[in-house]
Write a protein that holds these residues in place. Structure first.
Motif, PDB file in Angstrom:
ATOM      1  N   SER A 167      24.254   9.799  38.344  1.00 50.91           N
ATOM      2  CA  SER A 167      24.821   8.553  37.802  1.00 50.91           C
ATOM      3  C   SER A 167      24.217   7.308  38.452  1.00 50.91           C
ATOM      4  O   SER A 167      24.318   6.220  37.899  1.00 50.91           O
ATOM      5  CB  SER A 167      26.333   8.542  38.018  1.00 50.91           C
ATOM      6  OG  SER A 167      26.635   8.393  39.400  1.00 50.91           O
TER       7      SER A 167
ATOM      8  N   VAL B 259      30.254   5.488  44.891  1.00 55.54           N
ATOM      9  CA  VAL B 259      31.666   5.137  45.084  1.00 55.54           C
ATOM     10  C   VAL B 259      32.071   5.554  46.493  1.00 55.54           C
ATOM     11  O   VAL B 259      31.707   6.636  46.963  1.00 55.54           O
ATOM     12  CB  VAL B 259      32.565   5.830  44.028  1.00 55.54           C
ATOM     13  CG1 VAL B 259      34.000   5.353  44.151  1.00 55.54           C
ATOM     14  CG2 VAL B 259      32.040   5.590  42.618  1.00 55.54           C
TER      15      VAL B 259
ATOM     16  N   GLU C 227      27.991  14.547  43.622  1.00 61.05           N
ATOM     17  CA  GLU C 227      27.631  15.035  42.284  1.00 61.05           C
ATOM     18  C   GLU C 227      26.894  16.368  42.352  1.00 61.05           C
ATOM     19  O   GLU C 227      26.518  16.839  43.433  1.00 61.05           O
ATOM     20  CB  GLU C 227      26.794  13.965  41.565  1.00 61.05           C
ATOM     21  CG  GLU C 227      27.602  12.676  41.389  1.00 61.05           C
ATOM     22  CD  GLU C 227      26.886  11.614  40.573  1.00 61.05           C
ATOM     23  OE1 GLU C 227      25.674  11.737  40.319  1.00 61.05           O
ATOM     24  OE2 GLU C 227      27.578  10.647  40.186  1.00 61.05           O
TER      25      GLU C 227
ATOM     26  N   ILE D 284      36.396  -0.961  39.960  1.00 62.45           N
ATOM     27  CA  ILE D 284      36.693   0.234  39.161  1.00 62.45           C
ATOM     28  C   ILE D 284      38.082   0.706  39.564  1.00 62.45           C
ATOM     29  O   ILE D 284      38.559   0.401  40.667  1.00 62.45           O
ATOM     30  CB  ILE D 284      35.671   1.373  39.357  1.00 62.45           C
ATOM     31  CG1 ILE D 284      35.618   1.864  40.815  1.00 62.45           C
ATOM     32  CG2 ILE D 284      34.308   1.001  38.848  1.00 62.45           C
ATOM     33  CD1 ILE D 284      35.102   3.283  40.942  1.00 62.45           C
TER      34      ILE D 284
HETATM   35  N1  THU Z   1      33.568   8.197  40.301  1.00 59.87           N
HETATM   36  C1  THU Z   1      34.288   8.149  41.467  1.00 59.87           C
HETATM   37  O1  THU Z   1      33.866   8.667  42.502  1.00 59.87           O
HETATM   38  N2  THU Z   1      35.478   7.495  41.429  1.00 59.87           N
HETATM   39  C2  THU Z   1      35.983   6.850  40.350  1.00 59.87           C
HETATM   40  O2  THU Z   1      37.074   6.270  40.437  1.00 59.87           O
HETATM   41  C3  THU Z   1      35.262   6.847  39.090  1.00 59.87           C
HETATM   42  C4  THU Z   1      34.012   7.649  39.059  1.00 59.87           C
HETATM   43  C5  THU Z   1      32.260   8.840  40.335  1.00 59.87           C
HETATM   44  C6  THU Z   1      32.132  10.122  39.593  1.00 59.87           C
HETATM   45  C7  THU Z   1      30.645  10.167  39.344  1.00 59.87           C
HETATM   46  O3  THU Z   1      29.990  10.684  40.487  1.00 59.87           O
HETATM   47  C8  THU Z   1      30.243   8.719  39.198  1.00 59.87           C
HETATM   48  O4  THU Z   1      31.292   7.968  39.776  1.00 59.87           O
HETATM   49  C9  THU Z   1      30.020   8.261  37.774  1.00 59.87           C
HETATM   50  O5  THU Z   1      31.098   8.563  36.985  1.00 59.87           O
END
Ligand code: THU
Length: 155
Positions: free
Chosen positions: A41, A45, A63, A108
């Motif tokens: 991605s 985060v 991931e 987010i």
């Molecule tokens: N992701 C998170 O770690 N936390 C969130 O609140 C939303 C999404 C990650 C999952 C994935 O590795 C990447 O962000 C893209 O979706």
């Protein structure tokens, strides 16, 4: 027919409006993005969990080529904290995210699965978990994860 209206209180703060403990948690979440494993991605985060004894545990998104095997930052941090301290309540979590352009302007918010996982911890310890969502233009503070998951499912 009847209707149910659900509302959610979000306080929007500048970084300077946070107290020292809050600032520490948000900075820990920002720093945690550094170790994100996100080759698919390219979205990093970080999450930082504070327990009631003041200790802080961090995590980041992990991931996998088999996408569903990956785990969000929030659950990585939460489960790590719970694994080390199964009997210590969680009182807060901060989340920060960045892409190639840096930290996001608008925060987010945790995905549904992370909300459900945090809710279980909140209910287990009878301790509200304050959620801090970092954005460069404002930090959202929500007083309880239950506010982010109305009509919650519990057994
Ligand atoms: N992701 C998170 O770690 N936390 C969130 O609140 C939303 C999404 C990650 C999952 C994935 O590795 C990447 O962000 C893209 O979706």
């Amino acid at each position: 027919m009847d209707k149910l209206t659900i509302s959610c209180n979000v306080t929007i703060l500048t970084f300077d409006e946070l107290n020292d403990m809050e600032k520490n948690l948000v900075v820990a979440a920002q720093n945690a993005t550094t170790n994100s494993y996100s080759p698919y991605s390219h979205f990093s985060v970080g999450a930082a969990v504070r327990l009631s004894d003041g200790s802080v545990y961090t995590g980041n998104n992990q991931e996998n080529a088999s996408y569903p095997c990956g785990l969000c930052a929030e659950r990585t941090a939460l489960y790590y904290a719970n694994a080390q301290h199964p009997n210590t309540p969680v009182e807060a979590i901060a989340i920060a995210a960045k892409n190639a352009d840096g930290f996001l302007k608008t925060p987010i918010t945790p995905c549904g699965a992370c909300r459900q996982s945090l809710l279980e911890t909140e209910n287990r310890f009878h301790q509200k978990i304050t959620v801090y969502l970092y954005g460069t233009e404002g930090i959202y503070r929500v007083d309880s994860i239950a506010d982010l998951l109305p009509l919650q499912f519990t057994l």
